[in-house]
Design a protein around this motif. Structure first.
Motif, PDB file in Angstrom:
ATOM      1  N   GLN A  15      -9.411   2.003  -7.476  1.00 31.47           N
ATOM      2  CA  GLN A  15      -8.121   2.038  -6.816  1.00 31.47           C
ATOM      3  C   GLN A  15      -7.087   1.598  -7.842  1.00 31.47           C
ATOM      4  O   GLN A  15      -7.265   0.570  -8.500  1.00 31.47           O
ATOM      5  CB  GLN A  15      -8.097   1.098  -5.603  1.00 31.47           C
ATOM      6  CG  GLN A  15      -9.031   1.507  -4.486  1.00 31.47           C
ATOM      7  CD  GLN A  15      -8.960   0.533  -3.312  1.00 31.47           C
ATOM      8  OE1 GLN A  15      -8.834  -0.670  -3.503  1.00 31.47           O
ATOM      9  NE2 GLN A  15      -9.057   1.058  -2.112  1.00 31.47           N
ATOM     10  N   GLU A  18       0.839  -1.188   0.000  1.00 32.63           N
ATOM     11  CA  GLU A  18       0.000   0.000   0.000  1.00 32.63           C
ATOM     12  C   GLU A  18       0.878   1.243   0.000  1.00 32.63           C
ATOM     13  O   GLU A  18       1.961   1.262   0.586  1.00 32.63           O
ATOM     14  CB  GLU A  18      -0.914  -0.013   1.220  1.00 32.63           C
ATOM     15  CG  GLU A  18      -1.876  -1.203   1.239  1.00 32.63           C
ATOM     16  CD  GLU A  18      -2.665  -1.295   2.538  1.00 32.63           C
ATOM     17  OE1 GLU A  18      -2.382  -0.500   3.455  1.00 32.63           O
ATOM     18  OE2 GLU A  18      -3.556  -2.162   2.637  1.00 32.63           O
ATOM     19  N   VAL A  69      -2.542   3.650  -5.269  1.00 30.29           N
ATOM     20  CA  VAL A  69      -2.706   3.248  -3.869  1.00 30.29           C
ATOM     21  C   VAL A  69      -1.957   1.956  -3.557  1.00 30.29           C
ATOM     22  O   VAL A  69      -1.801   1.597  -2.390  1.00 30.29           O
ATOM     23  CB  VAL A  69      -4.196   3.088  -3.503  1.00 30.29           C
ATOM     24  CG1 VAL A  69      -4.925   4.408  -3.671  1.00 30.29           C
ATOM     25  CG2 VAL A  69      -4.854   2.001  -4.342  1.00 30.29           C
ATOM     26  N   GLU A  70      -1.493   1.257  -4.605  1.00 26.79           N
ATOM     27  CA  GLU A  70      -0.718   0.038  -4.404  1.00 26.79           C
ATOM     28  C   GLU A  70       0.386  -0.040  -5.448  1.00 26.79           C
ATOM     29  O   GLU A  70       0.288   0.581  -6.513  1.00 26.79           O
ATOM     30  CB  GLU A  70      -1.602  -1.212  -4.510  1.00 26.79           C
ATOM     31  CG  GLU A  70      -2.472  -1.474  -3.301  1.00 26.79           C
ATOM     32  CD  GLU A  70      -3.160  -2.831  -3.403  1.00 26.79           C
ATOM     33  OE1 GLU A  70      -3.237  -3.531  -2.374  1.00 26.79           O
ATOM     34  OE2 GLU A  70      -3.611  -3.183  -4.504  1.00 26.79           O
ATOM     35  N   GLY A 103      -0.815  -5.301   1.797  1.00 25.00           N
ATOM     36  CA  GLY A 103      -2.232  -5.586   1.998  1.00 25.00           C
ATOM     37  C   GLY A 103      -2.751  -6.682   1.092  1.00 25.00           C
ATOM     38  O   GLY A 103      -3.858  -7.203   1.297  1.00 25.00           O
TER      39      GLY A 103
END
Length: 329
Positions: free
Chosen positions: A278, A97, A299-300, A104
């Motif tokens: 996302q 993340e 976000v990742e 995550g």
């Protein structure tokens, strides 16, 4: 001869186009030519290759023939590997993340160690399997193996993604098996992510969408893989119950080649965020790319700079060791 074979053949007054190829192979004095049909096999192999060439004719090429024979061997061996306990395995590649650096989720990647050929890359055997009925069995193997990993890591707070193909989603069978297995093993659906490329929607979009809706309603996350390399039709994609867009590694790498490319990637990420997706960046291989992905609004992140794919047991150790990591930026 090629010109003569271009004319359509009449079948019940319907003109049928011919797909002709002329293969040329020498007949040698070797034993397999005198006593067998090896010369015929070489000619047929050359004809198969010739069909894909503009001239529609060509000489036998040993290298091409060797590749075709290897492909046949792999397909024959893959059926046996599906029944074996020690050939196929899953490796997990973490996704962290941003900007926290916490892991995550992870992607399950199929690996095959052939007893004679050694490690065979997925990029070689999966396209072959997709042309046969073996792909359905292979997808079920991956799904069940991924759920076994989740069952053995109930103490770890992460979700696991794996790829599904168009064939998996063109009927209810695969989704029935997945939902049944989740319930039977008491695995939270929220720990599962399905990844697919945009191309799966082309053949039977209504049936595929129906199966994706079933997964979404069950709590399974949907991710669009390799985004930016396919059709990228935003209107089309908004009909899909996806929550994650995985930015293809080619876009991440192109962004370093100039201001225009970087602006394009930034715009794609921005629009995806505005639409509620996302965005995860794939193919992160340098610290600079990781910082840039974070600045874009991803976000990742996933890639060799973060971690290479690893066996599940090694992943568990890696996961525990990295939970105390500091922020990326």
């Amino acid at each position: 001869i090629v010109d003569a074979l271009q004319a359509p053949a009449q079948c019940h007054q319907i003109p049928v186009l011919l797909d002709a190829g002329i293969g040329i192979a020498p007949i040698t004095q070797q034993c397999e030519d005198r006593d067998g049909m090896e010369w015929m096999r070489r000619a047929v192999a050359a004809a198969d290759t010739a069909r894909r060439r503009p001239g529609r004719h060509g000489w036998y090429e040993p290298d091409v023939d060797a590749a075709q024979r290897r492909a046949f061997l792999l397909l024959a061996s893959l059926a046996q590997a599906l029944q074996s306990d020690d050939e196929l395995s899953l490796h997990l590649q973490p996704r962290i993340e941003l900007p926290s650096g916490r892991c995550g989720s992870a992607e399950a990647l199929l690996r095959w160690r052939h007893p004679l050929l050694g490690d065979v890359a997925p990029a070689e055997f999966i396209p072959l399997a997709e042309k046969t009925a073996l792909m359905a069995s292979l997808s079920l193997w991956v799904m069940r193996a991924a759920l076994r990993v989740l069952a053995c890591t109930r103490d770890l707070d992460f979700s696991l993604s794996f790829n599904v193909t168009a064939r998996d989603l063109e009927s209810a069978g695969f989704m029935d098996a997945l939902l049944h297995s989740l319930q039977a093993q008491a695995i939270e659906p929220q720990r599962v992510q399905l990844e697919f490329t945009e191309s799966v929607l082309i053949e039977q979009p209504e049936e595929v969408l129906q199966q994706l809706l079933r997964a979404h309603q069950a709590g399974i996350a949907i991710a669009i893989d390799d985004f930016g390399t396919g059709y990228s039709n935003w209107v089309y994609l908004t009909q899909i119950p996806a929550s994650i867009v995985k930015l293809d590694r080619s876009l991440v790498h192109r962004a370093a080649s100039g201001t225009r490319e970087a602006l394009l990637v930034q715009s794609v990420v921005g629009l995806a965020n505005e639409l509620g997706y996302q965005v995860a960046a794939e193919g992160i291989e340098t610290a600079e790319q990781l910082v840039q992905a974070c600045a874009w609004g991803c976000v990742e992140a996933q890639g060799y700079f973060i971690a290479r794919p690893m066996p599940a047991a090694v992943f568990k150790e890696w996961f525990h060791d990295t939970q105390q990591k500091v922020s990326v930026v």
